[in-house]
Scaffold this motif. Structure first.
Motif: not given
Ligand code: AMP
Ligand code: MG
Length: 314
Positions: A55, A63, A65, A129, A134-136
């Motif tokens: 990340l 994003p 996963r 999310n 997912t993260a961003e």
């Protein structure tokens, strides 16, 4: 037949131990240890290839996963960031990195370096999310550090695994993040010490008598370095970019969920006693504050649970 089992292991950057009493196998303890190591592999900011590492590497690039567990913990971290007005903020990593917190070369950065780094922190720049897993991170230079919450998550997981294995009585200690399962073998409540932050010997200032509770402490004495006679500790105030100076030496939260207690103690340490008491009232949660002048403040819900240690006793 009664059988007591114990395991000590290193993970999540700290020493951990599990002591289980009564029936139950050492297999459950070994499984718990493997579980914590898996959480460490996913959530450490320092391990190349971990979810958090990926990340951070992808900050500003859209994003990423991630594993379900990491997404869950990031989502909880974001809930606590919103709840505490950003006192708990898992995007403090650029700042913890600047101060060298967590094993790298510790140093006191210049005022300029801090003000240049502050814009790279801020939980509103992290989007999680849960549906897409997912993260961003919005901008390059941003980064996440789950050091303030991952131990609590891991402690809850161990409790779940031990309970599934039929263990009713245990003490889980992940670097001071404690879960007391059930009662002691003699049927009495567990006695958990609230350490005197100024004593080098681990001597308690008070003792909490608890049953099925987590007891989590954040303290400036847990990880720190000294430069030119000044102590710099590991809990960063995201507003200033420097170690929190809220007049506290430690905060201990007593509750049911260790992930909640972990995030909360870190936030309370940043907020200080008075703002912390307001937040605790709002959440209907309980804590013990120890201030720099060694004054103990205990919330009403802990009356009858806490026993102060007189000098004679200690
Ligand atoms: P704890 O011991 O649970 O209070 O967590 C402290 C750790 O969380 C530090 O070593 C950092 O890795 C990270 N951290 C430092 N400051 C904060 C903050 N304000 N919010 C969230 N995590 C933090
Ligand atoms: Mg914490």
């Amino acid at each position: 037949m009664n059988r007591n089992t114990a395991i000590d292991f290193y993970a999540l950057g700290t020493k951990n131990s599990i002591r289980a009493y009564g029936s139950g196998g050492s297999g459950a303890l070994r499984a718990a240890c493997r579980r914590v190591r898996a959480i460490d592999r996913a959530m450490s900011a320092f391990r190349p290839g971990s979810d958090v590492w990926r990340l951070n590497e992808s900050a500003g690039c859209g994003p990423v996963r991630l594993g379900t567990e990491t997404i869950d913990v990031l989502a909880r971290a974001q809930e606590y960031a919103a709840l505490t007005g950003g006192a708990f903020d898992c995007t403090v990593r650029p700042l913890t990195r600047l101060w060298g917190i967590g094993g790298e070369c510790e140093r006191v950065p210049s005022v300029r370096e801090i003000s240049d780094t502050l814009p790279n922190a801020g939980y509103k720049g992290l989007a999680v999310n849960r549906d897409n897993l997912t993260a961003e991170l919005a901008r390059k230079g941003m980064a996440v550090d789950l050091g303030g919450i991952a131990k609590g998550y891991a402690a809850d997981e161990i409790k779940r695994l031990l309970a599934e294995a039929g263990i009713l009585s245990a003490i889980i200690n992940l670097g001071g993040n404690i879960v007391a399962m059930g009662r002691r073998g003699d049927g009495r409540p567990w006695r958990i010490g609230v350490q005197d932050p100024l004593a080098l010997t681990g001597k308690p200032l008070a003792v909490l008598e608890v049953e099925d509770r987590t007891v989590v402490t954040s303290g400036s004495y847990e990880r720190f370095f000294i430069r030119d006679g000044v102590r710099y500790h590991h809990i960063i105030d995201p507003r200033t970019g420097s170690p929190a100076a809220s007049g506290l030496l430690s905060v201990t939260v007593v509750g049911a969920s260790s992930i909640d207690a972990d995030a909360l103690t870190t936030a309370l340490f940043v907020l200080g006693r008075d703002k912390g008491l307001e937040l605790l009232r709002m959440l209907n949660a309980d804590a013990v504050f120890i201030s720099e002048d060694s004054e103990l403040t205990v919330t009403d819900g802990l009356r009858g649970t806490i026993v102060k240690c007189s000098d004679k006793e200690a």
